[in-house]
Motif scaffolding. Structure first.
Motif: not given
Length: 102
Positions: A1-4, A20-24, A45-48, A51-59
């Motif tokens: 969850v991102v509050y921003a 696709d990876a975070a709740v904004l 939740i699982c897909r998100m 996606n979050a793990l993919y983003i973290y690992n690759n970027f």
């Protein structure tokens, strides 16, 4: 969850679609967070999470990942300007190798 409110998250949407990876959420919805999150299915939740793990690992994970992300952005901008020009777009491995099964 991102509050921003007003934050610009890293990378362009064609590289990382944060929805696709975070709740904004807007900052003023902090008190409704649990009610909003209850609307997400376990599969979503699982897909998100994947996606979050993919983003973290690759970027994000290390300097190599951050450089890879920068190169993907440059490649994307060159492609937009020059057609299908791809220099830096090769990604290591298969996306699914980073994921656990849902």
């Amino acid at each position: 969850v991102v509050y921003a409110d007003g934050w610009v998250l890293p990378f362009t949407k064609d590289i990382v679609d944060w929805k696709d990876a975070a709740v904004l959420l807007p900052q003023d919805s902090v008190n409704q967070t649990m009610d909003l999150l209850r609307n997400y299915t376990p599969q979503k939740i699982c897909r998100m999470s994947q996606n979050a793990l993919y983003i973290y690992n690759n970027f994000v994970k290390d300097s190599h990942a951050r450089l890879r992300g920068i190169l993907r952005v440059l490649d994307s901008r060159l492609a937009a300007k020059n057609g299908t020009y791809e220099v830096f777009s090769a990604m290591p491995g298969n996306r699914t190798s980073d994921f656990r099964k849902c």
